[in-house]
Design an enzyme around this catalytic site. Structure first.
Site, short mmCIF file in Angstrom:
data_model
loop_
_atom_site.label_atom_id
_atom_site.label_comp_id
_atom_site.label_asym_id
_atom_site.label_seq_id
_atom_site.Cartn_x
_atom_site.Cartn_y
_atom_site.Cartn_z
N GLU A 1 0.85 -1.19 0.00
CA GLU A 1 0.00 0.00 0.00
C GLU A 1 0.88 1.24 0.00
OE1 GLU A 1 -2.09 0.63 3.83
OE2 GLU A 1 -1.45 -1.40 4.32
N CYS B 1 -3.28 -3.94 4.75
CA CYS B 1 -2.37 -4.96 5.29
C CYS B 1 -2.75 -6.37 4.88
CB CYS B 1 -2.32 -4.89 6.80
SG CYS B 1 -1.77 -3.31 7.41
N HIS C 1 -1.91 -10.32 12.63
CA HIS C 1 -1.37 -9.11 12.01
C HIS C 1 -0.97 -8.19 13.17
CE1 HIS C 1 -0.81 -5.38 10.01
NE2 HIS C 1 -1.92 -4.84 10.50
P1 HMG Z 1 -3.40 6.55 21.53
O1 HMG Z 1 -4.36 7.66 21.49
O2 HMG Z 1 -1.96 6.85 21.76
O3 HMG Z 1 -3.95 5.46 22.55
O4 HMG Z 1 -3.50 5.76 20.17
P2 HMG Z 1 -4.07 5.45 24.12
O5 HMG Z 1 -3.88 6.78 24.74
O6 HMG Z 1 -5.35 4.75 24.37
O7 HMG Z 1 -2.86 4.53 24.61
C1 HMG Z 1 -2.59 3.29 24.04
C2 HMG Z 1 -2.48 2.24 25.15
O8 HMG Z 1 -1.40 2.59 26.04
C3 HMG Z 1 -3.73 2.12 26.05
O9 HMG Z 1 -3.88 0.75 26.34
C4 HMG Z 1 -3.32 2.85 27.31
O10 HMG Z 1 -4.00 2.42 28.47
C5 HMG Z 1 -1.86 2.50 27.39
P3 HMG Z 1 -5.17 -0.07 25.79
O11 HMG Z 1 -6.36 0.58 26.40
O12 HMG Z 1 -5.20 0.10 24.31
O13 HMG Z 1 -4.95 -1.46 26.23
N1 HMG Z 1 -1.04 3.40 28.20
C6 HMG Z 1 -0.07 2.99 29.06
N2 HMG Z 1 0.37 1.76 29.39
C7 HMG Z 1 1.40 1.69 30.30
N3 HMG Z 1 1.98 2.79 30.86
C8 HMG Z 1 1.56 4.03 30.56
C9 HMG Z 1 0.48 4.17 29.63
N4 HMG Z 1 -0.16 5.24 29.09
C10 HMG Z 1 -1.10 4.75 28.22
N5 HMG Z 1 2.13 5.08 31.13
C11 HMG Z 1 -3.38 4.00 18.58
C12 HMG Z 1 -3.04 4.42 20.00
C13 HMG Z 1 -2.94 2.55 18.38
C14 HMG Z 1 -4.90 4.04 18.39
C15 HMG Z 1 -2.66 4.94 17.58
O14 HMG Z 1 -1.28 4.74 17.70
C16 HMG Z 1 -3.08 4.75 16.13
O15 HMG Z 1 -4.04 5.35 15.67
N6 HMG Z 1 -2.34 3.88 15.35
C17 HMG Z 1 -2.64 3.64 13.94
C18 HMG Z 1 -3.87 2.76 13.74
C19 HMG Z 1 -3.63 1.31 14.10
O16 HMG Z 1 -2.51 0.84 14.18
N7 HMG Z 1 -4.74 0.55 14.28
C20 HMG Z 1 -4.65 -0.87 14.58
C21 HMG Z 1 -5.85 -1.66 14.06
S1 HMG Z 1 -6.09 -1.41 12.30
C22 HMG Z 1 -4.82 -2.37 11.55
O17 HMG Z 1 -4.23 -3.19 12.19
C23 HMG Z 1 -4.54 -2.10 10.12
C24 HMG Z 1 -3.30 -1.24 9.86
O18 HMG Z 1 -2.12 -2.04 10.04
C25 HMG Z 1 -3.36 -0.63 8.44
C26 HMG Z 1 -3.61 -1.54 7.24
O19 HMG Z 1 -4.39 -2.47 7.26
O20 HMG Z 1 -3.03 -1.22 6.18
C27 HMG Z 1 -3.18 -0.07 10.83
#
Ligand code: HMG
Length: 387
Positions: free
Chosen positions: A82, A114, A236
């Site tokens: 992609e 992906c 994945h």
């Molecule tokens: P964010 O806003 O940074 O999330 O976005 P957050 O604030 O909820 O924190 C993430 C996690 O860290 C949470 O845990 C927090 O509790 C934890 P969870 O509730 O998820 O279990 N946390 C801590 N843990 C320990 N110590 C601390 C601490 N502070 C917070 N101090 C997000 C995170 C992944 C959403 C963002 O990075 C993002 O948008 N990423 C891109 C999208 C993505 O990867 N999506 C995955 C599913 S889609 C997919 O897999 C397809 C893809 O590969 C693309 C394709 O298909 O081509 C993406």
């Protein structure tokens, strides 16, 4: 006829950013990235390591082991990506040239986020089944790019996995029965006018988990998921916590001993991905390499499940059986050396490489700062042609 993965290799750029450094620069607690996201480092590609270069470099690693007859039997090359370099010409044709593959074959590019790597693998397996005696080369190559300071920045990465698909494979024979589903969602996308992906982060996690649950239920109803016989379940991995969330959905529905075994093997499967980040199409297959190279306890005959998810969205749960002698086809020492030899970037270096890593003027642009570890690299654009 047994068909599956006969050889597998990967390549990643020789520079990385430590995510503790990124956390400090972004004012985040490092444990959010290390534990909350579950990643340690992310690969940072320079302009010279685009998906054509990385894809050819990944495949090159297996070519030393192929004799001329085997090379001549490749009838299909699929590049799944992609992060393509052209809207018309398939990146597979550039790779075909770089690898010196025979002209009497098909070379195409495919896309579905992906999931593209799995689409490529399944199409390649069908091709080999339909054309006995032939092989197919599948390359999954991507650069995950969300942007500086973007929500997804910590989940970037870059690299490629190449797989040779053949009859009587030496690594993993694929079972023909799998479960797959497609549904149009807007969880993650990258329109033509944008160099960076857009993601509805939490929604994308929700769709991933929903589609895993639906696949699992359907596979269960077809008798494909007897967990006592399942030695590993790979996911994945856009970031390791995502796969962990998928696995945790099974915690209360499968016996504890099975869950513990799958968790222990899942940990082996995320080791390489934690070092390089999201490789989009290639992430699941990097997890497979990581599992096979880092787990000492798997044996020939063991059954492995693989969950592939591509935003947009397509999700497939499929299975394979490890083949006798699979360890002889792995390259643990080479891959550990590849990761260990990488250069750690400062935040300033990362940000400047990130900003410079788009072709801005294809009429005349010299690409400097190549990757000394890579055999293939983009070195120049001239008259909108690639060199
Ligand atoms: P964010 O806003 O940074 O999330 O976005 P957050 O604030 O909820 O924190 C993430 C996690 O860290 C949470 O845990 C927090 O509790 C934890 P969870 O509730 O998820 O279990 N946390 C801590 N843990 C320990 N110590 C601390 C601490 N502070 C917070 N101090 C997000 C995170 C992944 C959403 C963002 O990075 C993002 O948008 N990423 C891109 C999208 C993505 O990867 N999506 C995955 C599913 S889609 C997919 O897999 C397809 C893809 O590969 C693309 C394709 O298909 O081509 C993406």
């Amino acid at each position: 006829m047994k068909v599956g993965i006969d050889r597998i290799e990967f390549s990643t750029p020789n520079r990385y950013l430590d995510l503790v450094d990124l956390a400090h620069a972004r004012g985040a607690d490092p444990n959010k990235y290390l534990i909350g996201i579950g990643q340690r480092k992310m690969a940072v590609p320079t302009l010279s390591q685009d998906i054509v270069a990385m894809g050819a470099n990944a495949a090159e690693g297996m070519f030393g082991g192929l004799d001329d007859k085997e090379k001549a039997s490749i009838g299909l090359l699929i590049v799944a990506t992609e992060s393509g370099v052209d809207q018309s010409k398939a990146s597979a044709l550039f790779v075909h040239d770089l690898l010196g593959l025979p002209s009497s074959m098909r070379a195409i590019e495919i896309k579905e986020a992906c999931y593209g790597g799995t689409a490529g693998l399944q199409l390649a397996a069908d091709f080999v089944r339909a054309h006995p005696g032939t092989k197919a080369l599948v390359i999954a190559a991507d650069i995950a790019r969300y942007g500086l300071n973007a929500g997804g920045e910590v989940t970037q990465g870059a690299g490629a996995v190449a797989m040779l698909v053949a009859e009587n494979p030496h690594i993993l024979a694929l079972e023909e029965r799998s479960v797959v589903r497609s549904r149009s969602t807007d969880d993650f996308w990258r329109p033509n006018y944008s160099a960076e992906a857009f993601a509805k982060g939490k929604y994308s996690e929700q769709v991933y988990l929903e589609m895993f649950a639906e696949d699992w239920r359907e596979a269960e109803s077809l008798g494909l998921t007897q967990v006592s016989g399942l030695q590993a379940l790979l996911f994945h991995i856009p970031f390791s916590k995502m796969g962990r969330k998928g696995l945790r959905t099974l915690e209360s529905v499968i016996p504890v001993s099975d869950y513990e075994r799958l968790t222990a093997r899942f940990e082996k499967g995320i080791m390489y991905g934690q070092e390089v980040g999201n490789l989009y199409t290639a992430s699941l297959y990097l997890s497979l390499i990581s599992l096979l190279e880092r787990d000492e306890s798997l044996c020939a005959g063991d059954r492995i499940g693989l969950f592939s998810y591509g935003s947009g969205s397509v999700a497939e749960l499929f299975f394979g059986i490890l083949q006798t002698g699979y360890r002889d086809r792995l390259n643990r020492t080479g891959h550990e050396a590849l990761l260990a030899a990488r250069q750690r970037l400062s935040i300033d270096e990362y940000e400047s490489i990130f900003s410079a890593s788009l072709v801005t003027d294809g009429s005349q642009q010299d690409i400097e700062d190549g990757d000394p570890a890579a055999l293939h690299a983009l070195i120049r654009m001239e008259g909108h042609e690639r060199f």
